[in-house]
Design a protein around this motif. Structure first.
Motif, PDB file in Angstrom:
ATOM      1  N   ALA A 113      46.793  13.136  22.200  1.00 40.77           N
ATOM      2  CA  ALA A 113      46.981  13.654  20.848  1.00 40.77           C
ATOM      3  C   ALA A 113      48.037  12.844  20.095  1.00 40.77           C
ATOM      4  CB  ALA A 113      47.380  15.130  20.901  1.00 40.77           C
ATOM      5  N   LEU A 114      49.189  12.633  20.708  1.00 41.63           N
ATOM      6  CA  LEU A 114      50.268  11.919  20.029  1.00 41.63           C
ATOM      7  C   LEU A 114      49.927  10.447  19.815  1.00 41.63           C
ATOM      8  CD1 LEU A 114      53.349  13.556  21.787  1.00 41.63           C
ATOM      9  CD2 LEU A 114      52.422  14.039  19.508  1.00 41.63           C
ATOM     10  N   ASP A 115      49.065   9.911  20.642  1.00 41.64           N
ATOM     11  CA  ASP A 115      48.610   8.533  20.434  1.00 41.64           C
ATOM     12  C   ASP A 115      47.835   8.405  19.140  1.00 41.64           C
ATOM     13  OD1 ASP A 115      48.373   5.851  21.195  1.00 41.64           O
ATOM     14  OD2 ASP A 115      46.476   6.173  22.226  1.00 41.64           O
ATOM     15  N   ARG A 116      47.424   9.527  18.575  1.00 39.16           N
ATOM     16  CA  ARG A 116      46.716   9.555  17.293  1.00 39.16           C
ATOM     17  C   ARG A 116      47.533  10.289  16.226  1.00 39.16           C
ATOM     18  NH1 ARG A 116      43.642   9.366  21.674  1.00 39.16           N
ATOM     19  NH2 ARG A 116      41.628   8.292  21.621  1.00 39.16           N
ATOM     20  N   ALA A 117      48.812  10.502  16.513  1.00 35.18           N
ATOM     21  CA  ALA A 117      49.740  11.168  15.594  1.00 35.18           C
ATOM     22  C   ALA A 117      49.296  12.585  15.263  1.00 35.18           C
ATOM     23  CB  ALA A 117      49.931  10.353  14.317  1.00 35.18           C
ATOM     24  N   VAL A 118      48.684  13.263  16.226  1.00 34.39           N
ATOM     25  CA  VAL A 118      48.245  14.645  16.046  1.00 34.39           C
ATOM     26  C   VAL A 118      49.294  15.578  16.649  1.00 34.39           C
ATOM     27  CG1 VAL A 118      46.447  16.347  16.529  1.00 34.39           C
ATOM     28  CG2 VAL A 118      45.826  13.954  16.129  1.00 34.39           C
ATOM     29  N   PRO A 119      49.898  16.477  15.866  1.00 35.99           N
ATOM     30  CA  PRO A 119      50.904  17.408  16.396  1.00 35.99           C
ATOM     31  C   PRO A 119      50.262  18.492  17.245  1.00 35.99           C
ATOM     32  CG  PRO A 119      50.471  17.882  14.102  1.00 35.99           C
ATOM     33  CD  PRO A 119      49.679  16.646  14.424  1.00 35.99           C
ATOM     34  N   LEU A 120      51.117  19.272  17.911  1.00 37.25           N
ATOM     35  CA  LEU A 120      50.618  20.184  18.937  1.00 37.25           C
ATOM     36  C   LEU A 120      51.248  21.566  18.883  1.00 37.25           C
ATOM     37  CD1 LEU A 120      51.400  17.238  20.935  1.00 37.25           C
ATOM     38  CD2 LEU A 120      49.391  18.363  21.880  1.00 37.25           C
ATOM     39  N   VAL A 121      50.490  22.536  19.384  1.00 36.75           N
ATOM     40  CA  VAL A 121      51.007  23.826  19.818  1.00 36.75           C
ATOM     41  C   VAL A 121      50.785  23.856  21.325  1.00 36.75           C
ATOM     42  CG1 VAL A 121      50.692  26.328  19.786  1.00 36.75           C
ATOM     43  CG2 VAL A 121      50.507  25.003  17.657  1.00 36.75           C
ATOM     44  N   VAL A 122      51.871  23.976  22.104  1.00 33.02           N
ATOM     45  CA  VAL A 122      51.759  23.875  23.554  1.00 33.02           C
ATOM     46  C   VAL A 122      52.135  25.199  24.208  1.00 33.02           C
ATOM     47  CG1 VAL A 122      52.031  21.384  23.744  1.00 33.02           C
ATOM     48  CG2 VAL A 122      54.066  22.816  23.584  1.00 33.02           C
ATOM     49  N   ALA A 123      51.339  25.585  25.197  1.00 34.71           N
ATOM     50  CA  ALA A 123      51.583  26.820  25.951  1.00 34.71           C
ATOM     51  C   ALA A 123      51.463  26.469  27.433  1.00 34.71           C
ATOM     52  CB  ALA A 123      50.574  27.895  25.568  1.00 34.71           C
ATOM     53  N   PRO A 124      52.549  25.973  28.037  1.00 39.88           N
ATOM     54  CA  PRO A 124      52.474  25.496  29.424  1.00 39.88           C
ATOM     55  C   PRO A 124      52.207  26.616  30.412  1.00 39.88           C
ATOM     56  CG  PRO A 124      54.755  25.584  28.684  1.00 39.88           C
ATOM     57  CD  PRO A 124      53.910  25.845  27.473  1.00 39.88           C
ATOM     58  N   ILE A 125      51.481  26.259  31.478  1.00 44.89           N
ATOM     59  CA  ILE A 125      51.107  27.240  32.489  1.00 44.89           C
ATOM     60  C   ILE A 125      51.953  27.083  33.747  1.00 44.89           C
ATOM     61  CG2 ILE A 125      49.202  28.179  33.849  1.00 44.89           C
ATOM     62  CD1 ILE A 125      47.273  26.971  31.750  1.00 44.89           C
ATOM     63  N   ARG A 126      51.993  25.850  34.317  1.00 44.54           N
ATOM     64  CA  ARG A 126      52.711  25.651  35.582  1.00 44.54           C
ATOM     65  C   ARG A 126      52.901  24.162  35.834  1.00 44.54           C
ATOM     66  NH1 ARG A 126      47.618  28.272  38.092  1.00 44.54           N
ATOM     67  NH2 ARG A 126      46.124  26.559  38.018  1.00 44.54           N
ATOM     68  N   ASP A 127      53.446  23.845  37.012  1.00 42.01           N
ATOM     69  CA  ASP A 127      53.663  22.473  37.478  1.00 42.01           C
ATOM     70  C   ASP A 127      54.510  21.697  36.475  1.00 42.01           C
ATOM     71  OD1 ASP A 127      52.147  23.175  39.691  1.00 42.01           O
ATOM     72  OD2 ASP A 127      50.291  22.327  38.897  1.00 42.01           O
ATOM     73  N   ASP A 128      54.026  20.533  36.049  1.00 44.53           N
ATOM     74  CA  ASP A 128      54.804  19.692  35.135  1.00 44.53           C
ATOM     75  C   ASP A 128      54.693  20.130  33.681  1.00 44.53           C
ATOM     76  OD1 ASP A 128      52.089  18.948  34.975  1.00 44.53           O
ATOM     77  OD2 ASP A 128      52.617  16.968  34.217  1.00 44.53           O
ATOM     78  N   GLN A 129      53.825  21.087  33.391  1.00 49.42           N
ATOM     79  CA  GLN A 129      53.528  21.420  31.999  1.00 49.42           C
ATOM     80  C   GLN A 129      54.744  21.933  31.222  1.00 49.42           C
ATOM     81  OE1 GLN A 129      50.149  24.011  32.563  1.00 49.42           O
ATOM     82  NE2 GLN A 129      48.993  22.366  33.545  1.00 49.42           N
ATOM     83  N   PRO A 130      55.616  22.780  31.801  1.00 47.62           N
ATOM     84  CA  PRO A 130      56.820  23.157  31.044  1.00 47.62           C
ATOM     85  C   PRO A 130      57.704  21.961  30.697  1.00 47.62           C
ATOM     86  CG  PRO A 130      56.446  24.692  32.845  1.00 47.62           C
ATOM     87  CD  PRO A 130      55.492  23.555  33.055  1.00 47.62           C
ATOM     88  N   VAL A 131      57.770  20.973  31.581  1.00 48.85           N
ATOM     89  CA  VAL A 131      58.563  19.774  31.310  1.00 48.85           C
ATOM     90  C   VAL A 131      57.977  19.012  30.132  1.00 48.85           C
ATOM     91  CG1 VAL A 131      59.399  17.590  32.268  1.00 48.85           C
ATOM     92  CG2 VAL A 131      59.245  19.624  33.738  1.00 48.85           C
ATOM     93  N   ILE A 132      56.660  18.832  30.140  1.00 48.09           N
ATOM     94  CA  ILE A 132      56.000  18.097  29.058  1.00 48.09           C
ATOM     95  C   ILE A 132      56.107  18.875  27.747  1.00 48.09           C
ATOM     96  CG2 ILE A 132      53.861  16.987  28.328  1.00 48.09           C
ATOM     97  CD1 ILE A 132      55.210  15.868  30.901  1.00 48.09           C
ATOM     98  N   ALA A 133      55.989  20.197  27.815  1.00 48.59           N
ATOM     99  CA  ALA A 133      56.132  21.017  26.605  1.00 48.59           C
ATOM    100  C   ALA A 133      57.514  20.842  26.000  1.00 48.59           C
ATOM    101  CB  ALA A 133      55.873  22.485  26.938  1.00 48.59           C
ATOM    102  N   ASP A 134      58.538  20.808  26.847  1.00 48.55           N
ATOM    103  CA  ASP A 134      59.898  20.589  26.344  1.00 48.55           C
ATOM    104  C   ASP A 134      60.027  19.226  25.675  1.00 48.55           C
ATOM    105  OD1 ASP A 134      60.767  23.054  27.161  1.00 48.55           O
ATOM    106  OD2 ASP A 134      61.754  22.342  28.992  1.00 48.55           O
ATOM    107  N   GLN A 135      59.345  18.227  26.214  1.00 54.21           N
ATOM    108  CA  GLN A 135      59.380  16.896  25.609  1.00 54.21           C
ATOM    109  C   GLN A 135      58.769  16.918  24.202  1.00 54.21           C
ATOM    110  OE1 GLN A 135      57.465  14.154  28.297  1.00 54.21           O
ATOM    111  NE2 GLN A 135      58.968  14.470  29.927  1.00 54.21           N
ATOM    112  N   VAL A 136      57.656  17.637  24.055  1.00 53.24           N
ATOM    113  CA  VAL A 136      57.009  17.744  22.744  1.00 53.24           C
ATOM    114  C   VAL A 136      57.949  18.380  21.733  1.00 53.24           C
ATOM    115  CG1 VAL A 136      55.142  18.885  21.476  1.00 53.24           C
ATOM    116  CG2 VAL A 136      54.663  17.785  23.675  1.00 53.24           C
ATOM    117  N   VAL A 137      58.589  19.475  22.139  1.00 54.12           N
ATOM    118  CA  VAL A 137      59.499  20.186  21.229  1.00 54.12           C
ATOM    119  C   VAL A 137      60.708  19.317  20.906  1.00 54.12           C
ATOM    120  CG1 VAL A 137      60.996  22.198  20.991  1.00 54.12           C
ATOM    121  CG2 VAL A 137      58.709  22.448  21.993  1.00 54.12           C
ATOM    122  N   ARG A 138      61.269  18.678  21.924  1.00 51.78           N
ATOM    123  CA  ARG A 138      62.441  17.826  21.705  1.00 51.78           C
ATOM    124  C   ARG A 138      62.126  16.656  20.773  1.00 51.78           C
ATOM    125  NH1 ARG A 138      63.527  16.998  26.663  1.00 51.78           N
ATOM    126  NH2 ARG A 138      62.587  14.939  26.835  1.00 51.78           N
ATOM    127  N   ALA A 139      60.910  16.132  20.866  1.00 53.45           N
ATOM    128  CA  ALA A 139      60.502  15.040  19.982  1.00 53.45           C
ATOM    129  C   ALA A 139      60.194  15.529  18.578  1.00 53.45           C
ATOM    130  CB  ALA A 139      59.285  14.320  20.563  1.00 53.45           C
TER     131      ALA A 139
END
Length: 380
Positions: free
Chosen positions: A294-320
């Motif tokens: 998505a970000l490779d196409r400059a598309v913003p996101l609404v993220v709802a992480p479930i488990r594993d690495d997803q909370p980490v990636i969600a935090d990266q999206v918000v921090r960015a």
């Protein structure tokens, strides 16, 4: 020209990014083979790809596993047993293919073990950035437990004199993201941030004529297909029904959604990269591939992480600044709808997504990853 062997676990999200690298290497005249689950690779790779079949049994994960229990299940019940079962097949692949270098996914630990034991150079494929940013830094006891599991594997099956962490090649780690999104690495190994690798197109039927000029929202939870996932998708339908000024495509792997509003199209599978080229917003589980595509196409996101690495990636999206985060289990139609409205209405989210996109473009993607691998193969 060189010969490369790519070792991957039986997870779609860990195959797609390196498929683009393999295509780039092949286009440059190199020979590329894969070691992994035959059925999955036959489905995802171009026809004619060289595949060495490796046993990759994966236990069914309990749907309600979250937090530390999810990490424990991932390592104790999935990744360590997977290393055991993949080892014979990876050894056979190396003996038959005789590669100059290996590209090994972080979760295909057998590849690192075999490369170390036979003295072949290998690069790590970090298809998710969570490990290189050390998500367990705040939980040192858990981090130590994981390192203990890895050390035991190395002592039993690899080079016992080599003290490196099997998740990180001492030669090269290819991270399919950038510092702008992931932040600085927290590991003492050579990390090369190459940005996302665009995967080769795979023909998937889609009624493109259904789309019109309204803003397009893509809703996907990847392969999540349990009751909680079904509820989140159903709540998304409710939110979208109240927004007829939007169009949406919802990925429903089970084909179970009912009472679908007129402005929503549900499909069991979609050509995701092509849809992202037309999307205004993505609602997803914060899977690394979906976020980066998505970000490779400059598309913003609404993220709802479930488990594993997803909370980490969600935090990266918000921090960015490229999106907002919801609590997966407690999102509900009202919160999902508000998050969609907020991200579409505030141009700052798309501006931030554009900044990440620019960092991806500068990183080089599959072409830069292939160049790094060429250098690795020549350096031996």
């Amino acid at each position: 020209m060189s010969r490369f062997l790519i070792v991957v676990p039986p997870f779609v999200g860990h195959v797609n990014p390196v498929a683009g690298v393999a295509a780039e290497l092949t286009g440059r005249g190199h020979d590329v083979a894969w070691a992994g689950d035959q059925e999955l690779l036959d489905r995802l790779l171009p026809a004619g790809s060289t595949v060495f079949s490796v046993a990759c049994p994966i236990p069914e994960r309990p749907a309600d596993v979250r937090g530390f229990a999810a990490w424990k299940f991932l390592w104790e019940s999935m990744l360590v047993p997977l290393a055991h079962t993949m080892l014979p097949g990876v050894r056979d692949a190396v003996e038959q293919w005789r590669p100059d270098a290996l590209l090994v996914d972080q979760q295909a630990l057998a590849g690192a073990l075999v490369a170390g034991s036979v003295g072949l150079p290998w690069a790590t494929s970090a298809t998710t950035s969570s490990e290189i940013t050390d998500p367990l830094a705040a939980m040192p006891a858990i981090g130590g437990w994981v390192r203990g599991l890895l050390a035991d594997l190395r002592l039993r099956f690899g080079d016992p004199l080599d003290g490196h962490d099997l998740r990180f090649s001492p030669h090269l780690v290819l991270a399919f993201t950038t510092i702008v999104l992931a932040g600085d690495p927290a590991v003492a190994v050579p990390v090369r941030f190459v940005g996302p690798s665009r995967r080769p197109a795979r023909p998937i039927g889609f009624p493109w004529e259904w789309l019109d000029d309204r803003p397009l929202v893509l809703v996907t939870l990847g392969t999540a297909n349990d009751d909680a996932g079904a509820k989140f998708l159903a709540d998304s339908l409710t939110a979208l029904r109240d927004r007829p000024g939007l169009q949406a495509v919802v990925v429903d792997p089970a084909g179970a959604l009912a009472d679908v509003p007129a402005n929503v199209l549900c499909r069991t599978e979609v050509p995701q990269p092509e849809l992202l080229d037309r999307a205004a917003l993505v609602v997803c589980h914060a899977g690394h591939n979906t976020v980066c595509e998505a970000l490779d196409r400059a598309v913003p996101l609404v993220v709802a992480p479930i488990r594993d690495d997803q909370p980490v990636i969600a935090d990266q999206v918000v921090r960015a600044g490229a999106g907002v985060r919801l609590r997966f289990a407690h999102a509900g139609a009202e919160r999902i709808g508000k998050a969609i409205d907020d991200v579409l209405a505030e141009p700052g989210y798309r501006d931030a997504a554009k900044r990440v996109q620019e960092s991806f473009a500068a990183a080089g993607g599959a072409a830069e990853a292939a160049t790094e691998l060429e250098f690795l193969a020549r350096s031996t």
